[in-house]
Scaffold this active site. Structure first.
Site, mmCIF file in Angstrom:
data_model
loop_
_atom_site.group_PDB
_atom_site.id
_atom_site.type_symbol
_atom_site.label_atom_id
_atom_site.label_comp_id
_atom_site.label_asym_id
_atom_site.label_seq_id
_atom_site.Cartn_x
_atom_site.Cartn_y
_atom_site.Cartn_z
ATOM 1 N N TYR A 144 -13.966 2.578 2.440
ATOM 2 C CA TYR A 144 -13.160 3.723 2.529
ATOM 3 C C TYR A 144 -13.756 4.954 2.180
ATOM 4 C CZ TYR A 144 -8.898 0.811 3.631
ATOM 5 O OH TYR A 144 -7.991 -0.081 4.100
ATOM 6 N N ASN A 202 1.000 -1.178 -0.103
ATOM 7 C CA ASN A 202 -0.154 0.182 -0.164
ATOM 8 C C ASN A 202 0.800 1.201 -0.069
ATOM 9 O OD1 ASN A 202 -2.757 -0.518 -0.114
ATOM 10 N ND2 ASN A 202 -2.691 -1.497 1.665
HETATM 11 P P1 NAD Z 1 4.251 -5.693 8.201
HETATM 12 O O1 NAD Z 1 4.677 -4.264 9.033
HETATM 13 O O2 NAD Z 1 4.328 -6.817 8.843
HETATM 14 O O3 NAD Z 1 5.322 -5.669 7.079
HETATM 15 C C1 NAD Z 1 5.605 -6.781 6.298
HETATM 16 C C2 NAD Z 1 7.248 -7.062 6.432
HETATM 17 O O4 NAD Z 1 7.881 -5.962 5.311
HETATM 18 C C3 NAD Z 1 7.696 -7.069 7.426
HETATM 19 O O5 NAD Z 1 8.328 -8.457 7.780
HETATM 20 C C4 NAD Z 1 9.099 -6.108 7.206
HETATM 21 O O6 NAD Z 1 10.474 -6.451 7.763
HETATM 22 C C5 NAD Z 1 9.082 -5.988 5.565
HETATM 23 N N1 NAD Z 1 9.890 -5.008 4.854
HETATM 24 C C6 NAD Z 1 9.999 -3.630 5.286
HETATM 25 N N2 NAD Z 1 10.662 -2.976 4.273
HETATM 26 C C7 NAD Z 1 11.075 -4.232 3.532
HETATM 27 C C8 NAD Z 1 11.823 -4.092 2.303
HETATM 28 N N3 NAD Z 1 12.371 -2.767 1.829
HETATM 29 N N4 NAD Z 1 12.072 -5.012 1.548
HETATM 30 C C9 NAD Z 1 11.383 -6.331 1.981
HETATM 31 N N5 NAD Z 1 10.690 -6.374 3.115
HETATM 32 C C10 NAD Z 1 10.443 -5.243 3.932
HETATM 33 O O7 NAD Z 1 2.867 -5.249 7.160
HETATM 34 P P2 NAD Z 1 1.785 -6.105 7.088
HETATM 35 O O8 NAD Z 1 0.574 -5.396 8.057
HETATM 36 O O9 NAD Z 1 1.911 -7.558 7.022
HETATM 37 O O10 NAD Z 1 1.242 -5.693 5.712
HETATM 38 C C11 NAD Z 1 2.308 -5.794 4.401
HETATM 39 C C12 NAD Z 1 2.092 -4.897 3.455
HETATM 40 O O11 NAD Z 1 0.848 -5.426 2.774
HETATM 41 C C13 NAD Z 1 1.701 -3.603 3.621
HETATM 42 O O12 NAD Z 1 1.886 -2.725 2.526
HETATM 43 C C14 NAD Z 1 -0.034 -3.591 3.651
HETATM 44 O O13 NAD Z 1 -0.701 -2.256 3.500
HETATM 45 C C15 NAD Z 1 -0.282 -4.378 2.586
HETATM 46 N N6 NAD Z 1 -1.542 -4.995 2.609
HETATM 47 C C16 NAD Z 1 -2.204 -4.642 1.432
HETATM 48 C C17 NAD Z 1 -3.575 -5.106 1.204
HETATM 49 C C18 NAD Z 1 -4.463 -4.629 -0.096
HETATM 50 O O14 NAD Z 1 -5.464 -4.680 -0.040
HETATM 51 N N7 NAD Z 1 -3.472 -4.082 -0.959
HETATM 52 C C19 NAD Z 1 -3.946 -6.179 1.975
HETATM 53 C C20 NAD Z 1 -3.144 -6.505 3.181
HETATM 54 C C21 NAD Z 1 -1.761 -5.954 3.139
HETATM 55 C C1 G6P Z 2 -7.939 -3.699 4.136
HETATM 56 C C2 G6P Z 2 -7.221 -2.952 2.915
HETATM 57 C C3 G6P Z 2 -5.601 -3.168 2.929
HETATM 58 C C4 G6P Z 2 -5.127 -2.820 4.150
HETATM 59 C C5 G6P Z 2 -5.831 -3.280 5.195
HETATM 60 C C6 G6P Z 2 -5.313 -2.693 6.683
HETATM 61 O O1 G6P Z 2 -9.188 -3.147 4.046
HETATM 62 O O2 G6P Z 2 -7.870 -3.172 1.848
HETATM 63 O O3 G6P Z 2 -5.158 -2.510 1.759
HETATM 64 O O4 G6P Z 2 -3.831 -3.239 4.013
HETATM 65 O O5 G6P Z 2 -7.288 -3.274 5.132
HETATM 66 O O6 G6P Z 2 -5.823 -3.512 7.770
HETATM 67 P P1 G6P Z 2 -5.046 -3.623 8.935
HETATM 68 O O7 G6P Z 2 -5.495 -4.955 9.828
HETATM 69 O O8 G6P Z 2 -3.605 -3.734 8.558
HETATM 70 O O9 G6P Z 2 -5.514 -2.374 9.664
HETATM 71 MN MN MN Z 3 -6.549 -2.302 -0.156
#
Ligand code: NAD
Ligand code: G6P
Ligand code: MN
Ligand code: MN
Length: 435
Positions: free
Chosen positions: A254, A146
């Site tokens: 959102y 994100n």
């Molecule tokens: P998190 O904070 O656990 O991060 C995931 C991992 O990324 C961590 O283990 C961290 O060490 C690693 N990291 C940080 N910088 C890095 C780099 N430069 N290279 C490789 N790894 C790196 O985060 P999370 O809550 O598990 O979410 C992970 C990502 O996925 C976030 O960007 C979140 O917004 C996204 N996400 C998006 C959606 C969506 O709908 N698009 C859904 C779920 C999660």
């Molecule tokens: C979902 C969005 C993701 C986002 C997540 C955050 O609704 O589509 O893009 O990463 O919510 O969830 P969290 O549990 O990290 O607040």
């Molecule tokens: Mn999303």
């Protein structure tokens, strides 16, 4: 067989992905490589060990590895799944709290918080894509990182790698509607339009029949209690009947931040006041408990607690997309993709979140009916904000950064935009070498 690299493999979401990969029958998965940075190594090791137990307890097998050697993992992969968070949850907590100091919505993907996250993340995403293109230009980069829409657009504008952006919200809306109607998600088709975290379901079809009015009636009649909110991270809110009459589409949750800004802001401030903290703080607690459960050798299934994360079901879309690409399945999915002609009110080269046809060649956005006037301005304004943010992130351009914030509908004035920008640049200095 298919090789997958997961960038940000130490994420507490990763077990959901592994479980999804263990559930598909037709994809011949050979190997999954988790990749993280050295600071994430310990977390990644816990995730790897737990995911290995999931594999051991399944009748499907593939090789699971974990490494901090990104180069090697990229060179090998057919699919690279991007799910990293630059600066971790501490940086997210700052993104959410800085705007609140000025009475502005503090959220990790929309408004000033999403802007700060984009400034940190875009350079890292571009560097990842550059490396992948050089090593392995035939690979697919599937982006969840994100703010997903902006990251995908930055990749398409500045790198040559084949990229598709994903979010779990469209499929969650589809499933929520299917559940409410007691029909299988397979017979539902939804006409989404808009941007990531700013989309609308315009038409809902069940076996080809337009049942949108029924769904809208259903939404209007849901009591506060009965509402099964479609994502766990957004406070439960219903849509007022007068709003759904005026703009007869199903809004992405959102949209609450844009259309019920005052209510959402009060909720955010109340959570600070009552000690709950911003969502990042709440997620830290959920994550700590998740990691505890992952480390329990008796735990061999996905913890129930994962459903309290907003991204639940992200693996479902990831797996569907990889299936369609790898097996050349012509399938319609809502993805973040180059607009082409899909939305008549945006340039062809901007990234939009719309239904697309996916097959072995990639995703092609389906041309839609004209965007309704009721949402056209908001979509165009937020797209302008996104493009200014991308340019500011790439160029380290302060003027464009301020202009981006000024263009965001959630930021009320130039003085506040200026103060928020100062705070963001100062508190993120370690992650913003471009400024
Ligand atoms: P998190 O904070 O656990 O991060 C995931 C991992 O990324 C961590 O283990 C961290 O060490 C690693 N990291 C940080 N910088 C890095 C780099 N430069 N290279 C490789 N790894 C790196 O985060 P999370 O809550 O598990 O979410 C992970 C990502 O996925 C976030 O960007 C979140 O917004 C996204 N996400 C998006 C959606 C969506 O709908 N698009 C859904 C779920 C999660
Ligand atoms: C979902 C969005 C993701 C986002 C997540 C955050 O609704 O589509 O893009 O990463 O919510 O969830 P969290 O549990 O990290 O607040
Ligand atoms: Mn999303
Ligand atoms: Mn209609």
């Amino acid at each position: 067989g298919i090789r997958i690299a997961v960038i940000g493999g130490g994420s507490s979401y990763t077990p959901e992905l592994i479980s999804g990969l263990l559930d598909v029958d037709d994809l011949a998965i050979e190997q999954v490589t988790l990749v993280d940075i050295p600071e994430g190594r310990d977390k990644m090791e816990i995730i790897r060990a737990f995911c290995q137990r999931l594999i051991d307890h399944s009748n499907k097998k593939f090789i699971l590895q974990a490494t901090c050697n990104r180069h090697q993992a990229l060179a090998d992969a057919d699919f690279v799944l991007s799910q990293f968070r630059v600066g971790g949850l501490n940086a997210r907590a700052r993104d959410e709290s800085i705007p609140l100091k000025y009475g502005v919505i503090g959220q990790e993907t929309v408004g000033a918080g999403g802007f700060a996250s984009a400034l940190r993340t875009i350079p890292v995403a571009l560097e990842l894509a550059r490396e992948l293109e050089e090593l392995n230009p035939a690979a697919w980069l599937i982006n969840f990182t994100n703010p997903s829409g902006m990251i995908t657009e930055a990749l398409l504008r500045y790198q040559g790698i084949r990229t598709i952006g994903l979010c779990n919200v469209p499929i969650t809306i589809e499933r929520t509607i299917a559940e409410a109607l007691h029909v299988s998600p397979d017979v539902i088709s939804i006409d989404f339009l808009g941007l990531n975290h700013l989309s609308f379901a315009r038409h809902v079809y069940v076996q080809g029949k337009d049942i949108t009015p029924l769904v809208l009636e259903f939404l209007k009649n849901m009591s506060q209690e009965a509402v099964k909110n479609s994502v766990a991270n957004i406070p439960k809110e219903t849509w007022a009947p007068y709003l759904l009459d005026a703009v007869p589409m199903i809004p992405n949750p959102y949209l609450q931040y844009y259309w019920n800004t005052d209510v959402m802001l009060r909720k955010q401030l109340a959570d600070i006041e009552n000690g709950k903290g911003t969502r990042a703080i709440q997620v830290m607690a959920i994550e700590a408990e998740l990691f505890k459960q992952y480390q329990n050798p008796q735990q061999v299934t996905l913890p129930e607690l994962l459903m309290q994360r907003g991204g639940a079901y992200y693996s479902t879309v990831a797996v569907m997309l990889m299936e369609s690409l790898a097996l050349n399945k012509r399938r319609e999915m809502v993805v973040n993709v180059k607009n082409d002609q899909a939305l008549d009110v945006l340039p062809a080269d901007s990234v939009v979140e719309v239904p697309a046809v996916i097959d072995g060649r990639g995703a092609r956005a389906i041309t839609m009916e004209p965007v309704p006037l009721e949402v056209k301005g908001l979509i165009q304004q937020v797209k302008a904000y996104e493009q200014l943010t991308i340019e500011a992130a790439v160029e380290g351009h302060r003027g464009k950064a301020l202009a981006a914030l000024l263009t965001n509908p959630l930021v009320p004035s130039s003085e506040i935009a200026h103060k928020i920008l100062d705070d963001i640049l100062r508190e993120n200095a370690a992650y913003l070498p471009q400024f």
